[in-house]
Design an enzyme around this catalytic site. Structure first.
Site, mmCIF file in Angstrom:
data_model
loop_
_atom_site.group_PDB
_atom_site.id
_atom_site.type_symbol
_atom_site.label_atom_id
_atom_site.label_comp_id
_atom_site.label_asym_id
_atom_site.label_seq_id
_atom_site.Cartn_x
_atom_site.Cartn_y
_atom_site.Cartn_z
ATOM 1 N N LYS A 39 0.850 -1.188 0.000
ATOM 2 C CA LYS A 39 0.000 0.000 0.000
ATOM 3 C C LYS A 39 0.887 1.240 0.000
ATOM 4 O O LYS A 39 1.910 1.275 0.693
ATOM 5 C CB LYS A 39 -0.902 -0.017 1.241
ATOM 6 C CG LYS A 39 -1.908 1.130 1.290
ATOM 7 C CD LYS A 39 -2.790 1.045 2.527
ATOM 8 C CE LYS A 39 -3.841 2.139 2.545
ATOM 9 N NZ LYS A 39 -4.686 2.079 3.766
ATOM 10 N N SER A 114 -9.540 2.215 2.777
ATOM 11 C CA SER A 114 -8.660 2.901 1.859
ATOM 12 C C SER A 114 -7.668 1.986 1.135
ATOM 13 O O SER A 114 -7.076 2.420 0.145
ATOM 14 C CB SER A 114 -7.879 3.972 2.622
ATOM 15 O OG SER A 114 -7.083 3.402 3.641
ATOM 16 N N SER A 138 -9.709 -0.015 7.087
ATOM 17 C CA SER A 138 -9.143 0.006 5.726
ATOM 18 C C SER A 138 -8.456 -1.261 5.268
ATOM 19 O O SER A 138 -8.092 -1.357 4.100
ATOM 20 C CB SER A 138 -8.176 1.168 5.577
ATOM 21 O OG SER A 138 -8.889 2.352 5.363
HETATM 22 N N1 GLN Z 1 -13.059 4.863 6.209
HETATM 23 C C1 GLN Z 1 -12.325 5.293 7.355
HETATM 24 C C2 GLN Z 1 -11.813 6.681 7.148
HETATM 25 O O1 GLN Z 1 -12.040 7.216 6.123
HETATM 26 C C3 GLN Z 1 -11.215 4.341 7.667
HETATM 27 C C4 GLN Z 1 -10.008 4.551 6.805
HETATM 28 C C5 GLN Z 1 -8.843 3.760 7.274
HETATM 29 O O2 GLN Z 1 -8.980 2.782 7.997
HETATM 30 N N2 GLN Z 1 -7.672 4.215 6.882
HETATM 31 O O3 GLN Z 1 -11.174 7.254 7.976
#
Ligand code: GLN
Length: 476
Positions: A39, A114, A138
């Site tokens: 990632k 994400s 994410s």
């Molecule tokens: N959807 C959540 C956010 O936008 C989690 C994102 C994540 O875990 N990086 O913060």
């Protein structure tokens, strides 16, 4: 699918040749020669690290993130960097400055986020393994949307050194792969104490693969019921009206399978589940606003052309470098931390965070792990939430509680849904999209989650299903 952001065949092939040579010499390490992609919020020396942001468009790190290095030291060959929401802020990968990622099961649907590039690449068979990071879901949610397995370890298990910070008290890296068995191998290599991360847990290394095939209770008599004695807690709050029918059906069927393996389901309560959303969306932006202050156009990252003075340099560099969702969160974060609002929002959110953690402590008096859906629906269509960022926030409801409590959470595929009756509008005629089940454990019980998922995967084949061969799409 627009999953990869940086590929350098010369680097990959050199690593592969070195792995071949080691194998030939009989010096293969645990994961020698196995490809992995990372990632893009994990920094790498050999590839650009953009965090999905224009701010870091051509940023080359002078060092590798600890988890990247540990996987490399275990023999893995790096394929490159994977698309993600900008600074890991998002649930659909649509917040990437480099365009959305397409879900291989339905190219018109989001892959989740994400870690959307990681999930899509593994699901489509472009790589057998990827790293992800999980702040509020994410790893788990994109794994669910793309039909793969992923685990977010207990906060502190995997080093955050070199993980471009979003919300430091929540961020954790973890593996995304086809099966729980693969995740166990990867997690064993990734975890471990790192003096470079002040919140790294100083624990003896753990081999998460060791007990995968063992029965849950050591003296369980029958091998056909390896999960005898396991109590699975089903929170009322995870099976309510907000969950789409197709998701509930697949998750219930998976629970039936776990029961045939000997597990017993018990009802539990996590009464503060709903409050996890507002608490998270205060705490995470607060930390983000602080973490992202380092991108000032001076030290590194995007710098505006011909600034008139220092203030203009800061303003325009940040205005040009950050996308809309990142700016929204910086504004929210700065607001809730400001004088006069700190107690009303930030401090209160921290108190709610404690209540959420207490809920889990109480539930784990009655069960060994908690199960439920990863998300209330299957993957929705690209653009479906475009004008409504809150719709994305609400869909995080089942992943945020474990994040706030720092607990390990695993996502595994348990079936398919149609997206009909999703609460986001009926989408009949779409391709089937995967449904994920989440397993949440007490702190440091990753091995338990992986064992249960592995035993489920011994008697089911959802994790072996492959999406249709991807056709190429125009990416935006
Ligand atoms: N959807 C959540 C956010 O936008 C989690 C994102 C994540 O875990 N990086 O913060």
């Amino acid at each position: 699918m627009n999953a990869f952001l940086d590929l350098r065949p010369e680097v990959t092939l050199a690593q592969a040749r070195a792995a071949d040579a080691r194998i030939a010499r009989g010096e293969a390490r645990a994961l020698e020669g196995v490809p992995i992609a990372h990632k893009d919020v994990l920094v790498t020396r050999d590839w650009v690290s953009t965090a999905g942001s224009r701010m870091l468009a051509d940023y080359r790190s002078p060092f590798d993130a600890t988890v990247v290095d540990r996987l490399f030291q275990a023999g893995m060959v790096g394929l490159g960097k994977l698309n993600c929401d900008e600074f890991a802020m998002g649930s659909t990968n649509e917040n990437s400055a480099y365009g959305a990622v397409h879900n291989p099961w339905d190219l018109d649907a989001v892959p989740g986020g994400s870690s959307g590039g990681s999930a899509a690449a593994v699901a489509a068979g472009l790589t057998p393994a990827a790293t992800g990071t999980d702040t509020g879901g994410s790893i788990r949610q994109p794994a669910a949307f793309c039909g793969i397995t992923g685990i977010k370890p207990t906060y502190g298990r995997a080093s955050r050194y070199g993980l471009i910070a979003y919300a430091s008290s929540l961020d954790q890296a973890g593996p995304m792969a086809r099966s729980a068995k693969d995740c166990a191998l990867l997690l064993s290599a990734m975890c471990g104490f790192d003096p470079m991360d002040a919140t790294s847990l100083n624990l003896a290394p753990e081999d998460f693969s060791a007990g995968l095939d063992q029965a849950f209770a050591p003296n369980a008599a029958s091998s056909s019921r390896p999960l005898a004695g396991l109590r699975i807690g089903l929170p009322d709050e995870f099976f309510g009206a907000g969950v789409a029918g197709d998701v509930t059906i697949a998750v219930r069927a998976a629970l039936d399978t776990l029961e045939t393996l000997g597990a017993q389901c018990v009802r539990v309560q996590l009464p503060n589940t709903e409050l996890a959303i507002p608490a998270y969306y205060v705490i995470a932006p607060a930390e983000a606003s602080s973490n992202l202050s380092r991108f000032d156009g001076v030290r590194y990252g995007h710098r505006t052309a011909n600034p008139s003075d220092l203030r203009d340099l800061y303003r325009r560099s940040r205005a040009e470098g950050f996308g809309a969702e990142v700016k929204r969160r910086i504004l929210v974060g700065a607001y809730v931390l400001s004088h006069g609002y700190y107690d009303a929002y930030y401090l209160r959110a921290q108190k709610v965070r404690r209540l959420v953690a207490n809920d889990f402590d109480r539930a784990f008096e009655q069960c060994d792990l908690i199960a439920g859906p990863v998300a209330p629906t299957v993957a929705w269509k690209l653009g479906a939430h475009q004008s409504d960022p809150l719709a994305d926030y609400l869909a995080d409801i089942f992943t945020l509680p474990a994040s706030l409590a720092g607990l390990p959470g695993l996502s595994m595929p348990v079936g398919f849904g149609s997206g009909d009756g999703s609460g986001f509008g009926s989408e009949s005629g779409s391709s089937p999209r995967p449904v994920g089940m989440q397993l949440i454990g007490p702190a440091l019980q990753e091995a338990r989650l992986l064992r249960v998922a592995h035993q489920f995967q011994q008697v089911t084949n959802w994790h072996l299903r492959r999406p249709p061969e991807p056709r190429s799409v125009t990416t935006g």
